[in-house]
Write a protein that holds these residues in place. Sequence first.
Motif, PDB file in Angstrom:
ATOM      1  N   TRP A  54       0.838  -1.180   0.000  1.00 15.59           N
ATOM      2  CA  TRP A  54       0.000   0.000   0.000  1.00 15.59           C
ATOM      3  C   TRP A  54       0.882   1.243   0.000  1.00 15.59           C
ATOM      4  N   HIS A  55       0.468   2.231  -0.763  1.00 19.00           N
ATOM      5  CA  HIS A  55       1.203   3.491  -0.853  1.00 19.00           C
ATOM      6  C   HIS A  55       0.223   4.635  -0.586  1.00 19.00           C
ATOM      7  N   TRP A  56       0.615   5.573   0.252  1.00 19.81           N
ATOM      8  CA  TRP A  56      -0.209   6.742   0.529  1.00 19.81           C
ATOM      9  C   TRP A  56       0.079   7.776  -0.553  1.00 19.81           C
ATOM     10  N   ASP A  57      -0.955   8.182  -1.312  1.00 18.06           N
ATOM     11  CA  ASP A  57      -0.735   9.145  -2.400  1.00 18.06           C
ATOM     12  C   ASP A  57      -1.049  10.584  -1.994  1.00 18.06           C
ATOM     13  N   GLY A  58      -1.246  10.814  -0.699  1.00 19.69           N
ATOM     14  CA  GLY A  58      -1.574  12.144  -0.207  1.00 19.69           C
ATOM     15  C   GLY A  58      -3.049  12.286   0.135  1.00 19.69           C
ATOM     16  N   TYR A  59      -3.869  11.341  -0.376  1.00 23.18           N
ATOM     17  CA  TYR A  59      -5.307  11.382  -0.132  1.00 23.18           C
ATOM     18  C   TYR A  59      -5.854  10.036   0.338  1.00 23.18           C
ATOM     19  N   ARG A  60      -5.234   8.958  -0.145  1.00 21.50           N
ATOM     20  CA  ARG A  60      -5.729   7.616   0.151  1.00 21.50           C
ATOM     21  C   ARG A  60      -4.608   6.605  -0.076  1.00 21.50           C
ATOM     22  N   TYR A  61      -4.847   5.367   0.367  1.00 27.15           N
ATOM     23  CA  TYR A  61      -3.902   4.286   0.129  1.00 27.15           C
ATOM     24  C   TYR A  61      -4.189   3.681  -1.243  1.00 27.15           C
ATOM     25  N   VAL A  62      -3.142   3.468  -2.026  1.00 25.23           N
ATOM     26  CA  VAL A  62      -3.261   2.901  -3.359  1.00 25.23           C
ATOM     27  C   VAL A  62      -2.420   1.626  -3.391  1.00 25.23           C
ATOM     28  N   TRP A  63      -2.980   0.536  -3.925  1.00 26.43           N
ATOM     29  CA  TRP A  63      -2.241  -0.723  -4.006  1.00 26.43           C
ATOM     30  C   TRP A  63      -1.267  -0.698  -5.182  1.00 26.43           C
ATOM     31  N   ILE A  64      -0.010  -1.039  -4.911  1.00 25.73           N
ATOM     32  CA  ILE A  64       1.024  -1.190  -5.934  1.00 25.73           C
ATOM     33  C   ILE A  64       1.321  -2.687  -6.002  1.00 25.73           C
ATOM     34  N   GLY A  65       1.050  -3.312  -7.139  1.00 27.08           N
ATOM     35  CA  GLY A  65       1.224  -4.760  -7.273  1.00 27.08           C
ATOM     36  C   GLY A  65       2.687  -5.186  -7.200  1.00 27.08           C
ATOM     37  N   GLY A  66       2.894  -6.433  -6.761  1.00 22.54           N
ATOM     38  CA  GLY A  66       4.244  -6.983  -6.667  1.00 22.54           C
ATOM     39  C   GLY A  66       4.868  -7.181  -8.041  1.00 22.54           C
ATOM     40  N   ARG A  67       6.195  -7.280  -8.055  1.00 24.17           N
ATOM     41  CA  ARG A  67       6.922  -7.471  -9.318  1.00 24.17           C
ATOM     42  C   ARG A  67       8.324  -7.965  -9.018  1.00 24.17           C
ATOM     43  N   TYR A  68       8.965  -8.488 -10.032  1.00 21.17           N
ATOM     44  CA  TYR A  68      10.364  -8.885  -9.897  1.00 21.17           C
ATOM     45  C   TYR A  68      11.248  -7.679 -10.162  1.00 21.17           C
ATOM     46  N   VAL A  69      12.286  -7.543  -9.351  1.00 20.08           N
ATOM     47  CA  VAL A  69      13.266  -6.466  -9.508  1.00 20.08           C
ATOM     48  C   VAL A  69      14.650  -7.100  -9.501  1.00 20.08           C
ATOM     49  N   PRO A  70      15.643  -6.430 -10.077  1.00 23.15           N
ATOM     50  CA  PRO A  70      17.002  -6.983 -10.052  1.00 23.15           C
ATOM     51  C   PRO A  70      17.464  -7.224  -8.616  1.00 23.15           C
ATOM     52  N   ALA A  71      18.094  -8.367  -8.396  1.00 20.78           N
ATOM     53  CA  ALA A  71      18.588  -8.726  -7.065  1.00 20.78           C
ATOM     54  C   ALA A  71      19.927  -8.044  -6.826  1.00 20.78           C
ATOM     55  N   TRP A  72      19.908  -7.031  -6.005  1.00 20.60           N
ATOM     56  CA  TRP A  72      21.131  -6.331  -5.631  1.00 20.60           C
ATOM     57  C   TRP A  72      21.575  -6.832  -4.274  1.00 20.60           C
ATOM     58  N   HIS A  73      22.834  -6.693  -3.999  1.00 17.30           N
ATOM     59  CA  HIS A  73      23.363  -7.161  -2.720  1.00 17.30           C
ATOM     60  C   HIS A  73      22.751  -6.413  -1.536  1.00 17.30           C
ATOM     61  N   HIS A  74      22.209  -5.226  -1.783  1.00 10.37           N
ATOM     62  CA  HIS A  74      21.643  -4.455  -0.671  1.00 10.37           C
ATOM     63  C   HIS A  74      20.211  -4.850  -0.338  1.00 10.37           C
ATOM     64  N   HIS A  75      19.630  -5.802  -1.044  1.00 15.39           N
ATOM     65  CA  HIS A  75      18.271  -6.243  -0.719  1.00 15.39           C
ATOM     66  C   HIS A  75      18.309  -7.104   0.538  1.00 15.39           C
ATOM     67  N   GLY A  76      18.301  -6.476   1.690  1.00 17.37           N
ATOM     68  CA  GLY A  76      18.319  -7.202   2.952  1.00 17.37           C
ATOM     69  C   GLY A  76      16.947  -7.711   3.318  1.00 17.37           C
ATOM     70  N   HIS A  77      16.012  -6.799   3.557  1.00 22.08           N
ATOM     71  CA  HIS A  77      14.645  -7.193   3.861  1.00 22.08           C
ATOM     72  C   HIS A  77      13.692  -6.088   3.416  1.00 22.08           C
ATOM     73  N   TRP A  78      12.456  -6.450   3.213  1.00 24.38           N
ATOM     74  CA  TRP A  78      11.430  -5.551   2.716  1.00 24.38           C
ATOM     75  C   TRP A  78      10.716  -4.882   3.883  1.00 24.38           C
ATOM     76  N   GLU A  79      10.592  -3.579   3.826  1.00 24.40           N
ATOM     77  CA  GLU A  79       9.888  -2.811   4.848  1.00 24.40           C
ATOM     78  C   GLU A  79       8.615  -2.244   4.225  1.00 24.40           C
ATOM     79  N   GLU A  80       7.475  -2.542   4.834  1.00 27.39           N
ATOM     80  CA  GLU A  80       6.206  -1.986   4.372  1.00 27.39           C
ATOM     81  C   GLU A  80       6.179  -0.476   4.613  1.00 27.39           C
ATOM     82  N   GLY A  81       5.343   0.226   3.858  1.00 29.76           N
ATOM     83  CA  GLY A  81       5.150   1.648   4.106  1.00 29.76           C
ATOM     84  C   GLY A  81       4.545   1.847   5.488  1.00 29.76           C
TER      85      GLY A  81
END
Length: 100
Positions: A54-81
């Motif tokens: 979920w992402h706050w757009d300034g007025y409401r929460y908007v769902w951003i769908g999951g996707r694959y991203v390049p695996a970088w060494h800095h991808h430790g863990h995912w933090e929700e908004g």
Amino acid sequence: MRWLLIGATVFLIGLGSARAQPPPPPGYAPIPPPRAEVVPPPPGGPMVWQPGHWHWDGYRYVWIGGRYVPAWHHHGHWEEGRWFWAPREGRWVWRPAHWE
């Protein structure tokens, strides 16, 4: 074996993203629970699943769908908004979902 490792990684990321959210600041709606997503097979190469969020757009929460991203060494863990109090600014601030 590779698919088992990828599946375990996606599962663990999913667990990390399902943590309980802190309450929102006064006057804001609660952050909705994460939506269930079907994780497709990886496209190949060093990729990691970034879960939907979920992402706050300034007025409401908007769902951003999951996707694959390049695996970088800095991808430790995912933090929700989340909302947090910024004492220097004297107000609540939305911190978007991100990798830490």
